[in-house]
Design a protein around this motif. Structure first.
Motif, PDB file in Angstrom:
ATOM      1  N   THR A   1      -3.349   3.507   2.477  1.00  0.00           N
ATOM      2  CA  THR A   1      -4.053   2.418   1.803  1.00  0.00           C
ATOM      3  C   THR A   1      -3.287   1.139   2.107  1.00  0.00           C
ATOM      4  OG1 THR A   1      -2.803   2.460  -0.248  1.00  0.00           O
ATOM      5  CG2 THR A   1      -4.648   3.981  -0.078  1.00  0.00           C
ATOM      6  N   LEU A   2      -4.035   0.106   2.427  1.00  0.00           N
ATOM      7  CA  LEU A   2      -3.411  -1.162   2.791  1.00  0.00           C
ATOM      8  C   LEU A   2      -4.160  -2.285   2.086  1.00  0.00           C
ATOM      9  CD1 LEU A   2      -1.455  -2.780   4.655  1.00  0.00           C
ATOM     10  CD2 LEU A   2      -3.275  -2.791   6.344  1.00  0.00           C
ATOM     11  N   GLU A   3      -3.431  -3.135   1.407  1.00  0.00           N
ATOM     12  CA  GLU A   3      -4.064  -4.241   0.705  1.00  0.00           C
ATOM     13  C   GLU A   3      -4.861  -5.095   1.675  1.00  0.00           C
ATOM     14  OE1 GLU A   3      -2.016  -6.209  -3.117  1.00  0.00           O
ATOM     15  OE2 GLU A   3      -0.637  -5.743  -1.494  1.00  0.00           O
ATOM     16  N   ARG A   4      -6.092  -5.401   1.298  1.00  0.00           N
ATOM     17  CA  ARG A   4      -6.935  -6.165   2.210  1.00  0.00           C
ATOM     18  C   ARG A   4      -6.366  -7.548   2.466  1.00  0.00           C
ATOM     19  NH1 ARG A   4     -12.728  -4.307  -0.237  1.00  0.00           N
ATOM     20  NH2 ARG A   4     -13.501  -6.159   0.796  1.00  0.00           N
ATOM     21  N   SER A   5      -5.649  -8.080   1.469  1.00  0.00           N
ATOM     22  CA  SER A   5      -5.060  -9.409   1.655  1.00  0.00           C
ATOM     23  C   SER A   5      -3.856  -9.365   2.591  1.00  0.00           C
ATOM     24  CB  SER A   5      -4.634  -9.974   0.296  1.00  0.00           C
ATOM     25  OG  SER A   5      -3.717  -9.092  -0.311  1.00  0.00           O
ATOM     26  N   ALA A   6      -3.354  -8.160   2.882  1.00  0.00           N
ATOM     27  CA  ALA A   6      -2.184  -8.054   3.755  1.00  0.00           C
ATOM     28  C   ALA A   6      -2.581  -7.897   5.218  1.00  0.00           C
ATOM     29  CB  ALA A   6      -1.310  -6.875   3.334  1.00  0.00           C
ATOM     30  N   VAL A   7      -3.883  -7.824   5.496  1.00  0.00           N
ATOM     31  CA  VAL A   7      -4.331  -7.692   6.881  1.00  0.00           C
ATOM     32  C   VAL A   7      -4.194  -9.045   7.572  1.00  0.00           C
ATOM     33  CG1 VAL A   7      -6.292  -7.205   8.372  1.00  0.00           C
ATOM     34  CG2 VAL A   7      -5.925  -5.841   6.325  1.00  0.00           C
TER      35      VAL A   7
ATOM     36  N   ALA B   1       3.418  14.104  -0.003  1.00  0.00           N
ATOM     37  CA  ALA B   1       4.508  13.179  -0.322  1.00  0.00           C
ATOM     38  C   ALA B   1       3.977  11.763  -0.234  1.00  0.00           C
ATOM     39  CB  ALA B   1       5.680  13.375   0.637  1.00  0.00           C
ATOM     40  N   VAL B   2       4.642  10.843  -0.901  1.00  0.00           N
ATOM     41  CA  VAL B   2       4.190   9.452  -0.933  1.00  0.00           C
ATOM     42  C   VAL B   2       5.190   8.584  -0.196  1.00  0.00           C
ATOM     43  CG1 VAL B   2       3.612   7.505  -2.413  1.00  0.00           C
ATOM     44  CG2 VAL B   2       3.038   9.817  -3.136  1.00  0.00           C
ATOM     45  N   GLN B   3       4.653   7.713   0.664  1.00  0.00           N
ATOM     46  CA  GLN B   3       5.489   6.737   1.351  1.00  0.00           C
ATOM     47  C   GLN B   3       4.973   5.337   1.039  1.00  0.00           C
ATOM     48  OE1 GLN B   3       5.063   7.875   5.410  1.00  0.00           O
ATOM     49  NE2 GLN B   3       6.401   9.637   5.238  1.00  0.00           N
ATOM     50  N   ALA B   4       5.834   4.361   1.240  1.00  0.00           N
ATOM     51  CA  ALA B   4       5.440   2.984   0.969  1.00  0.00           C
ATOM     52  C   ALA B   4       4.909   2.330   2.235  1.00  0.00           C
ATOM     53  CB  ALA B   4       6.639   2.194   0.456  1.00  0.00           C
ATOM     54  N   VAL B   5       3.953   1.427   2.081  1.00  0.00           N
ATOM     55  CA  VAL B   5       3.594   0.507   3.155  1.00  0.00           C
ATOM     56  C   VAL B   5       4.111  -0.847   2.690  1.00  0.00           C
ATOM     57  CG1 VAL B   5       1.735  -0.573   4.455  1.00  0.00           C
ATOM     58  CG2 VAL B   5       1.549   1.817   3.786  1.00  0.00           C
ATOM     59  N   ALA B   6       5.315  -1.189   3.148  1.00  0.00           N
ATOM     60  CA  ALA B   6       5.958  -2.376   2.608  1.00  0.00           C
ATOM     61  C   ALA B   6       6.664  -3.149   3.707  1.00  0.00           C
ATOM     62  CB  ALA B   6       6.968  -1.985   1.534  1.00  0.00           C
ATOM     63  N   THR B   7       6.788  -4.454   3.524  1.00  0.00           N
ATOM     64  CA  THR B   7       7.575  -5.257   4.456  1.00  0.00           C
ATOM     65  C   THR B   7       9.042  -5.112   4.097  1.00  0.00           C
ATOM     66  OG1 THR B   7       6.223  -6.901   3.378  1.00  0.00           O
ATOM     67  CG2 THR B   7       6.708  -7.272   5.657  1.00  0.00           C
TER      68      THR B   7
ATOM     69  N   GLY C   1       0.827  -1.193   0.000  1.00  0.00           N
ATOM     70  CA  GLY C   1       0.000   0.000   0.000  1.00  0.00           C
ATOM     71  C   GLY C   1       0.861   1.242   0.000  1.00  0.00           C
ATOM     72  N   VAL C   2       0.208   2.387   0.047  1.00  0.00           N
ATOM     73  CA  VAL C   2       0.963   3.642   0.086  1.00  0.00           C
ATOM     74  C   VAL C   2       0.380   4.541   1.167  1.00  0.00           C
ATOM     75  CG1 VAL C   2       1.563   3.568  -2.360  1.00  0.00           C
ATOM     76  CG2 VAL C   2      -0.498   4.759  -1.632  1.00  0.00           C
ATOM     77  N   VAL C   3       1.183   5.494   1.581  1.00  0.00           N
ATOM     78  CA  VAL C   3       0.725   6.533   2.500  1.00  0.00           C
ATOM     79  C   VAL C   3       0.829   7.858   1.772  1.00  0.00           C
ATOM     80  CG1 VAL C   3       1.095   7.679   4.703  1.00  0.00           C
ATOM     81  CG2 VAL C   3       1.620   5.263   4.466  1.00  0.00           C
ATOM     82  N   LEU C   4      -0.266   8.606   1.745  1.00  0.00           N
ATOM     83  CA  LEU C   4      -0.222   9.979   1.246  1.00  0.00           C
ATOM     84  C   LEU C   4       0.027  10.849   2.471  1.00  0.00           C
ATOM     85  CD1 LEU C   4      -0.720  11.526  -1.467  1.00  0.00           C
ATOM     86  CD2 LEU C   4      -2.947  12.084  -0.534  1.00  0.00           C
TER      87      LEU C   4
ATOM     88  N   VAL D   1      -8.786   1.855   3.291  1.00  0.00           N
ATOM     89  CA  VAL D   1      -8.243   3.206   3.288  1.00  0.00           C
ATOM     90  C   VAL D   1      -8.524   3.855   4.640  1.00  0.00           C
ATOM     91  CG1 VAL D   1      -8.139   5.379   2.043  1.00  0.00           C
ATOM     92  CG2 VAL D   1      -8.843   3.306   0.857  1.00  0.00           C
ATOM     93  N   LEU D   2      -7.525   4.497   5.205  1.00  0.00           N
ATOM     94  CA  LEU D   2      -7.650   5.143   6.514  1.00  0.00           C
ATOM     95  C   LEU D   2      -7.058   6.532   6.428  1.00  0.00           C
ATOM     96  CD1 LEU D   2      -6.266   2.249   8.665  1.00  0.00           C
ATOM     97  CD2 LEU D   2      -8.535   3.184   8.882  1.00  0.00           C
ATOM     98  N   ARG D   3      -7.691   7.476   7.096  1.00  0.00           N
ATOM     99  CA  ARG D   3      -7.103   8.805   7.122  1.00  0.00           C
ATOM    100  C   ARG D   3      -7.213   9.356   8.527  1.00  0.00           C
ATOM    101  NH1 ARG D   3     -10.069  12.892   3.596  1.00  0.00           N
ATOM    102  NH2 ARG D   3     -11.315  12.933   5.471  1.00  0.00           N
ATOM    103  N   LYS D   4      -6.177  10.043   8.957  1.00  0.00           N
ATOM    104  CA  LYS D   4      -6.227  10.703  10.257  1.00  0.00           C
ATOM    105  C   LYS D   4      -5.124  11.733  10.355  1.00  0.00           C
ATOM    106  CE  LYS D   4      -3.242   7.675  12.917  1.00  0.00           C
ATOM    107  NZ  LYS D   4      -3.221   6.512  13.743  1.00  0.00           N
ATOM    108  N   GLY D   5      -5.224  12.597  11.350  1.00  0.00           N
ATOM    109  CA  GLY D   5      -4.127  13.509  11.649  1.00  0.00           C
ATOM    110  C   GLY D   5      -4.411  14.931  11.273  1.00  0.00           C
TER     111      GLY D   5
END
Lengths: 628, 165
Positions: free
Chosen positions: A548-554, A385-391, A369-372, A536-540
Motif C-alpha cells: 500500500t502506498l499513499e497516493r500523495s506520495a506518488v 510479516a509487515v514491512q514499512a514503505v518509508a523514506t 505505506g506498508v508491505v504485507l 494497493v498492489l499485489r504480486k509474487g
C-alpha cells in the motif's frame, strides 16, 4: 559544465550558501581546536552531559557560541569497548599460537606472537583514540552537524527537517559498556558518506535523547538542554507512552521456520563441507576416515543404499530439525522483546533484539505505506510479516531496503493485516480493498514462460538420456572417480548407472508441472486496487507482497512495454515514489486498465497525456501548448 | 468499457533529426569494438580461425542490423513534452518506456552532452525526482533548445514550494 545543476525548487535553499560559507570559515579554527584540546578531549563528554564542561571546551568564537547546541563527542568508553572486543579475539588466539609454536619447537616465534598481538591492540586503541577525538557532532535548532576524520577532515550537515529515521542499535558487546550506535537516515545523499550519519558509539542516554530530539519537529527544545535530557532519561523507562501497535507473542516464533530456507540451511552446511572436501581433492575425508577408522566409502555407500528407506527420511528429518533450530534461534535473537509503538508526535518506533537491541524510529509523516510480505511457505501456513514503505530506510539495493524496513516478525496473517491497518491509521484498512485481477493475457505470458522452462528441461533430459544410452563402462568409471573425489560416500554415480535411461525425464516432468503450477499461482497473485488514500498492489508467487502506498506520495509514473506486452495489450505500470524501493509496479496489467487506475490514483497528473476515452477532449484542453 | 480504449498519446515533440546520426554513430562504434574481439584472435591464431571468423560474422551482422534499424525506430518512439504541470517523455525501441513526473516533484534539472553528442550539436536534459527509479532523460535535443527547456523547467520548479518528496 551545466548551468542548471542542482537547482532545488524549495524555500530553504536560500540559506544554503550561508551555511556553506560558515563551514569553510570555521574549518581551520576547528582543526586547531581539536589539535590543541586533544588532551582534555577524553573527559569532555562523560556519561553525564554537563553544559559547562561542554561549553568550556568550545571557547573560541564562531558557530560554537550558537546557543542552540554544543559540540559533543562520542563516549570515551567506545575506545574501551572496541579494545576489549579486539583483545578478546586476539589474546586467546595468541596464547594458543604460543603454545602450538612452543610445542613445535619454534621458540623464537612462540615468544613473539603474544607481544605482537599486544602491540596490534595498542595500535588499534591509539587509532581509535584519534578517531574519538576527531568525531564531534551537535544538534542545533535547524540541523544536525558532524565532523570526523583523522587525516581527511569531513564535515557533514543535514537539516533536521530532512531527518527521516533514527536507528539506535546496541550489540551485546557494546551494551555491556552502556553504549549504542546511532544511525540517522536522511533519505538523501549527504556528502560522500551515503544517506546516513552514524555515531559509533555514544552512551545509551545520549542515544535515547538523540532519538527523541531528532524526530521532534517543534524546534522549541534543543538537543543540548542538559536538565531537559536528564529529565527525559529518567522518564525513559516509562515506555507506556504512545500507543502500542504490537508486542511480541512468543507463539509467533513458530512461524520462524516456515521458509524455503529450512532445508536449505542444512543443505548449505553439507554443501560447504563437500566443497571443502573437493578443494582438498578428497584428501580431507580420507584423512578423517583413516584417523577415525571408518569403513571405506564404498562400504558406507552400500550400507546406505541397502537401507535407503530408513536413511533418506532420517537424513531429511535431520536437515529439517537443524534448519528449524537455527531459524528459531535467529528469530529469537532478532525479535526478542519486540514492541512497535506510535509515539504522541506520530513517530513509529520499533524495538527488538536479544543480543543486539535495536530501536528504530520512523517519522510518522514519512511512513507512506506498508508491505504485507507473504513468502510462499509462510503463506501456506497462514502467516505474514509487515514491512514499512518509508523514506530514510534505503539500503544499497532492494533487498537491503526491505530488510531494513521490517516492522514485524512472521505472525498470523490476520494479526499482520490488523497491524498494517493500525500503522496506516485510516478508517478502513487499505489492505482490505478488493483487488482487481489482471487480464488473461498475463496468464498466457506466464504459461509461455512455464512452457519455455519445461521445454528446456525436456531437452536437457533428452540429451542426458542419449548420453546415458551411449555411455560405456569406462565413462562410468571416470564419473565415479570424480564423484569419489568430491563426495566421500559415493551414492550417485552407481545408482544413476543402474537407473533406466528414461529416468531422466522424471525430474523434467516434475519441473514442468511445478513451472505451470507456479505460473497459475503467479497470475493469481497479481492485483491492483484503490483506497481513498492509498493505492494497493499485489504480486509474487515465491514471495507475495501486497504494497500500500499513499497516493500523495506518488511522484511520477513509469509505463514500460516489451514487444510481447505490446502484442498482448499489456503494460507494466509503476508508481515512482521517494519511499521504500522507489518504485512499485503493477505487472502485466491491461494497458487501459492500468492507465485508468493510475489516472484515478493521482488525478490530473496522467490525464493530459491520455487519449481514447470520453476524457479525451477534456484532457486535450488541459494540456497546455508546448513551451519552446 | 471505455477504459479499455484508454491509451497514452505520444508526447508532442520529436527529438532532433540529428539524433538519428548520433545513434547510428554510437551503434556503429559499439559494433566495431565488439567485432574486433573475436577478429583479433582469428587473425593471429591459425587453427581456430574458422570459428572465430564465424563469431565475427555473426556479431558484425547483428550489430549492423541494429545499426540500420535501431536509430529509425528510436526516432519514431523518442518524444518529449513539457507542460505547466508535468514532464512527459517516451523512449526506447524494442522495449519502450513512458515517464511522467509532476513539476512539483522535480528536484534537479541538468543538461549534459558527451563528446559524441557535442559533435552533432546535441544535448540531453536530465530531470531528477526523489525516487530511486532513476531520472527522466530527454536525449538528442538540439543544444540550444535543451538549454531553453532546462531553463524553463528550472523556473517552473522553483515556483512550486515543498521539498519534492
Amino acid at each position: 559544465m551545466t548551468p542548471h545543476e542542482d537547482r532545488r525548487p524549495e524555500g530553504p535553499h536560500a540559506d544554503e550558501p550561508a551555511i556553506a560559507g560558515r563551514h569553510t570559515e570555521t574549518s581551520p579554527a576547528e582543526e586547531h581546536r581539536i589539535a590543541s584540546s586533544a588532551p582534555e578531549a577524553a573527559h569532555t563528554d562523560g556519561p553525564t552531559p554537563e553544559p559547562p564542561a561542554g561549553g568550556s571546551e568550545h571557547t573560541d568564537p564562531g558557530p560554537e557560541d550558537d546557543p542552540a547546541g554544543d559540540w559533543l563527542g562520542l563516549s570515551p568508553l567506545s575506545v574501551w569497548a572496541n579494545t576489549t572486543v579486539v583483545a578478546l579475539c586476539l589474546v586467546p588466539t595468541a596464547i594458543v599460537a604460543t603454545v602450538v609454536l612452543f610445542i613445535a619447537d619454534l621458540t623464537l616465534w612462540a615468544g613473539l606472537s603474544l607481544p605482537a598481538s599486544l602491540a596490534f591492540i595498542g595500535l588499534t586503541t591509539y587509532l581509535d583514540l584519534l578517531r574519538l577525538r576527531a568525531v564531534r557532532y551537535r544538534v542545533t535548532v535547524e540541523r544536525m552537524e558532524m565532523r570526523s576524520g583523522i587525516i581527511a577532515k569531513a564535515y557533514r550537515s543535514i537539516p533536521r527537517e530532512r531527518v527521516r529515521s533514527v536507528d539506535v542499535a546496541a550489540p551485546i558487546y557494546i551494551r555491556v559498556f552502556g553504549l549504542c550506535t546511532v544511525t540517522v537516515g536522511t533519505g538523501e545523499k549527504v556528502g560522500t558518506g551515503g544517506d546516513q550519519l552514524k555515531l559509533e558509539f555514544v552512551t545509551a542516554d545520549q542515544g535515547e535523547r538523540l532519538r527523541r530530539e531528532l524526530l521532534r519537529r517543534t524546534p522549541t527544545t534543543s538537543a543540548s538542554g542538559p536538565t531537559d535530557s536528564a529529565e527525559e532519561t529518567d522518564a525513559g523507562p516509562a515506555e507506556d507512552e504512545g500507543t502500542e501497535l504490537a508486542r511480541l507473542n512468543p507463539r509467533w516464533f513458530a512461524y520462524a521456520p516456515a521458509t524455503t530456507a529450512t532445508f536449505g540451511i542444512g543443505l548449505g552446511v553439507i554443501a560447504a563441507l563437500v566443497g571443502l572436501n573437493a578443494q582438498s581433492g578428497g584428501y580431507g575425508w580420507r584423512w578423517i576416515s583413516e584417523q577415525a577408522g571408518l569403513p571405506s566409502g564404498q562400504q558406507m555407500a552400500d550400507f546406505v543404499l541397502s537401507r535407503v528407506l530408513l536413511v533418506v527420511p532420517l537424513a531429511l528429518f535431520g536437515l529439517l530439525l537443524s534448519g528449524v533450530v537455527i531459524l528459531v534461534a535467529a528469530a529469537v535473537e532478532t525479535w526478542w522483546d519486540y514492541r512497535l509503538t506510535r509515539e504522541p508526535d506520530g513517530t513509529v518506533r520499533l524495538r527488538r533484539g536479544l543480543l543486539t537491541s535495536v530501536s528504530l524510529s520512523v517519522e510518522g509523516r514519512r511512513l507512506n505505506g506498508v508491505v504485507l510480505h507473504e513468502p510462499f511457505v509462510l503463506r501456506s501456513v497462514g502467516g505474514a510479516a509487515v514491512q514499512a514503505v518509508a523514506t530514510g530506510l534505503e539500503g544499497d539495493d532492494d533487498k537491503k531496503t526491505s530488510a531494513k524496513s521490517r516492522l514485524s516478525p512472521a505472525m498470523p496473517r490476520a494479526r499482520a493485516r490488523a497491524l498494517g491497518a493500525a500503522l496506516m491509521a485510516r478508517e478502513s484498512s487499505a489492505l482490505d480493498v478488493p483487488l482487481e485481477g489482471h487480464p488473461r493475457a498475463a496468464l498466457r505470458r506466464r504459461f509461455t514462460r512455464a512452457g519455455v522452462v519445461t521445454l528446456t528441461g525436456l531437452t536437457a533430459a533428452g540429451g542426458l538420456a542419449w548420453l546415458h544410452g551411449v555411455a560405456t563402462g569406462s565413462w562410468w568409471e571416470v564419473v565415479g572417480t570424480i564423484e569419489e573425489n568430491i563426495i566421500p560416500v559415493p551414492l550417485f554415480s552407481g545408482s544413476v548407472e543402474a537407473a533406466p535411461g528414461w529416468g531422466w525425464f522424471l525430474p523434467a516432468a516434475i519441473l514442468g508441472v511445478v513451472a505451470f503450477w507456479y505460473a497459475v499461482g503467479s497470475y493469481r497473485g497479481l492485483g491492483h486496487g484503490l483506497h481513498p488514500d492509498y493505492l494497493v498492489l499485489r504480486k509474487g508467487m515465491a514471495a507475495r507482497d501486497t504494497v500500500t502506498l499513499e497516493r500523495s506520495a506518488v511522484i511520477g509514473w513509469r509505463i514500460t512495454r516489451s514487444p510481447f506486452q505490446r502484442r498482448l495489450g499489456l503494460a507494466d505500470v509503476s508508481a515512482t515514489t521517494a519511499a521504500g524501493t522507489g518504485m512499485y509496479t503493477a505487472v502485466d496489467v491491461g494497458l487501459g486498465q492500468g492507465l485508468a487506475w493510475a489516472d484515478a490514483a493521482v488525478p490530473a497528473l496522467l490525464a493530459p497525456f491520455l487519449e481514447g476515452s470520453e476524457d479525451h477532449a477534456e484532457a486535450e484542453e488541459q494540456s497546455t501548448p508546448p513551451a519552446p | 468499457m471505455s477504459t479499455d480504449a484508454l491509451r497514452l498519446r505520444p508526447p508532442h515533440h520529436r527529438v532532433d533529426r540529428r539524433a538519428v546520426l548520433w545513434w547510428t554513430t554510437r551503434s556503429l562504434a559499439t559494433t566495431i569494438a565488439l567485432t574486433a574481439v573475436p577478429l583479433v584472435p582469428a587473425l593471429i591464431w591459425e587453427p581456430v580461425r574458422f570459428w572465430f571468423l564465424v563469431a565475427t560474422g555473426v556479431i558484425g551482422g547483428v550489430g549492423l542490423l541494429i545499426t540500420v534499424v535501431m536509430p529509425q525506430w528510436r526516432y519514431r518512439v523518442h518524444r518529449w513534452e513539457v507542460t505547466d504541470t508535468a514532464v512527459y517523455t517516451s523512449s526506447g525501441w524494442v522495449w519502450q518506456e513512458w515517464r511522467v513526473a509532476p513539476m512539483s516533484r522535480i528536484q534537479t534539472v541538468d543538461t549534459a552532452r558527451g563528446p559524441l553528442q557535442r559533435a552533432f550539436g546535441l544535448s540531453s536534459v536530465t530531470v531528477t525526482t526523489a525516487s530511486a527509479a532513476g531520472p527522466i532523460e530527454i536525449s538528442g535535443l538540439d543544444h540550444v533548445l535543451a538549454t531553453e527547456v532546462a531553463d524553463q523547467l528550472t523556473d517552473s520548479t522553483e515556483a512550486v514550494p515543498g521539498d519534492a518528496t
